[in-house]
Design a protein around this motif. Structure first.
Motif, PDB file in Angstrom:
ATOM      1  N   ARG A 167       1.209  -1.327   0.155  1.00 38.26           N
ATOM      2  CA  ARG A 167      -0.009   0.239   0.482  1.00 38.26           C
ATOM      3  C   ARG A 167       1.130   1.401  -0.031  1.00 38.26           C
ATOM      4  O   ARG A 167       1.762   1.242   0.286  1.00 38.26           O
ATOM      5  CB  ARG A 167      -0.507   0.146   1.281  1.00 38.26           C
ATOM      6  N   ARG A 168      -0.222   2.643  -0.563  1.00 39.44           N
ATOM      7  CA  ARG A 168       1.085   3.230  -0.406  1.00 39.44           C
ATOM      8  C   ARG A 168      -0.095   4.723   0.331  1.00 39.44           C
ATOM      9  O   ARG A 168      -1.128   4.349   0.863  1.00 39.44           O
ATOM     10  CB  ARG A 168       1.127   4.041  -1.680  1.00 39.44           C
ATOM     11  N   ASP A 169       0.757   5.508   0.946  1.00 36.51           N
ATOM     12  CA  ASP A 169      -0.053   6.675   2.092  1.00 36.51           C
ATOM     13  C   ASP A 169      -0.769   7.400   1.570  1.00 36.51           C
ATOM     14  O   ASP A 169      -0.260   8.188   0.085  1.00 36.51           O
ATOM     15  CB  ASP A 169       0.550   7.096   2.818  1.00 36.51           C
ATOM     16  N   GLY A 170      -2.214   8.013   1.380  1.00 35.61           N
ATOM     17  CA  GLY A 170      -2.654   8.554   0.888  1.00 35.61           C
ATOM     18  C   GLY A 170      -2.570  10.234   1.840  1.00 35.61           C
ATOM     19  O   GLY A 170      -1.554  10.382   2.280  1.00 35.61           O
ATOM     20  N   SER A 171      -2.608  11.305   0.821  1.00 39.62           N
ATOM     21  CA  SER A 171      -2.137  13.001   1.683  1.00 39.62           C
ATOM     22  C   SER A 171      -3.518  14.083   2.520  1.00 39.62           C
ATOM     23  O   SER A 171      -3.141  14.618   2.728  1.00 39.62           O
ATOM     24  CB  SER A 171      -1.827  14.139   0.896  1.00 39.62           C
TER      25      SER A 171
END
Length: 344
Positions: A167-171
């Motif tokens: 997963r990658r992170d949201g902002s």
């Protein structure tokens, strides 16, 4: 070998050493993490098991080590970290948006439904260690997912389910988006709609509701079942003996206090199938718990999951399914790796 209780006192169910953990660990692993049960890879959105095997080989061991150490010192963290993952995934997907401190007082963690969530300090400690070891590699979203699994699994000294990572992170993080979370006062139709919006079905609803076998709820989420205005008026779906206990712990003005009660008053720190037995006996704490017995299909699943091994298996599969909700990954070209989990 003499068994040593991690918690001491009356909490002797939680054994670190001896045959109890060894037996449960073997059973859990045999049923949940064998290759035949890896599952769901045909719809993989860009996640993988052992995603960091090359880029940060110590990532998962680091998460487990720090999580187990902190849960050993504070067992309540197991419930908080489990809810942290759940509440993150239901709002904008599993993107660690719940960790963001900006915008001030308008972020997800400030929303009323997230008052029961905690464990942020665990995520911070893990992220600090991983940034020192593998800077810019491990996402906060993956740390949240792994820590939830490891916090619950500490009881067994063995992993209850496998976690796909990548997963990658949201902002962005907005309190207004927290309306996607199912309400503690929701009826069955409302709960099912909330889960269906995330691609989850009735089996997932019942299995993931089993998270209420550990942790606490605020009195403000319980008092609507106990009072009508200024008078005691107990929900007929609530066991009268339990209601009397709750009235004592949560007086009618408790809605404005920080008082809490155990979600499972029988084994409040033990991750087990007792939650489902409680539901059958009208001892589910929240209205949303009691609602599961108001639908024939859900009630049948409740009865089935009183078997702890069936509960662990169902919970494992539903957690993996929930962990894929609207994920940001390299495959879909979205998200980033945040250097600090509290800052975009």
């Amino acid at each position: 070998m003499r068994r040593q209780s991690v918690l001491g006192g009356g909490a002797g169910w939680w054994w670190r050493g001896g045959g109890a953990v060894a037996w449960w660990g073997a059973v859990v692993l045999a049923h949940l993490v064998t290759p035949g049960r890896a599952g769901l890879l045909e719809t993989n959105p860009g996640l993988a098991y052992n995603f960091y095997q090359t880029s940060c080989p110590s990532a998962e061991a680091t998460v487990k080590s720090i999580t187990w150490q902190m849960v050993a010192a504070n067992p309540a963290l197991a419930g908080r970290l489990l809810r942290l993952h759940f509440h993150d995934c239901f709002v904008q997907g599993c993107d660690a948006s719940i960790l963001l401190d900006t915008p001030a007082s308008q972020n997800e963690k400030s929303a009323p439904p997230n008052g029961s969530v905690g464990g942020y300090e665990v995520i911070d400690a893990i992220k600090t260690k991983l940034e020192a070891t593998c800077p810019g590699v491990v996402s906060c979203a993956d740390i949240v997912a792994l820590a939830a699994r490891d916090a619950v699994s500490y009881q067994f000294q063995a992993s209850l389910w496998q976690v796909e990572t990548g997963r990658r992170d949201g902002s962005s993080s907005l309190a207004s988006n927290a309306g996607a979370l199912p309400s503690f006062s929701a009826g069955f139709a409302g709960l099912l709609a909330s889960f269906a919006a995330q691609g989850l079905n009735v089996t997932d609803l019942v299995a993931l509701s089993g998270a209420h076998t550990i942790g606490k709820a605020s009195c403000s989420s319980v008092t609507p079942r106990l009072y009508a205005g200024n008078a005691t008026s107990v929900d007929p779906l609530l066991d009268s003996t339990l209601a009397a206990v709750l009235i004592n712990k949560c007086p009618n003005n408790a809605s404005s206090s920080s008082a809490t009660v155990d979600l499972d008053g029988n084994t409040p720190l033990k991750f087990d199938g007792v939650y489902y037995t409680n539901l059958i006996n009208k001892r589910g704490l929240l209205a949303s718990d009691a609602a599961l017995m108001q639908n024939a299909a859900a009630a049948a699943i409740v009865n089935d999951l009183t078997n702890p091994i069936k509960f662990y298996a169902a919970f494992a599969m539903s957690m993996k399914k929930m962990g894929r909700v609207n994920v940001l990954t390299a495959k879909n070209g979205k998200g980033k790796i945040r250097a600090q989990c509290r800052a975009p």
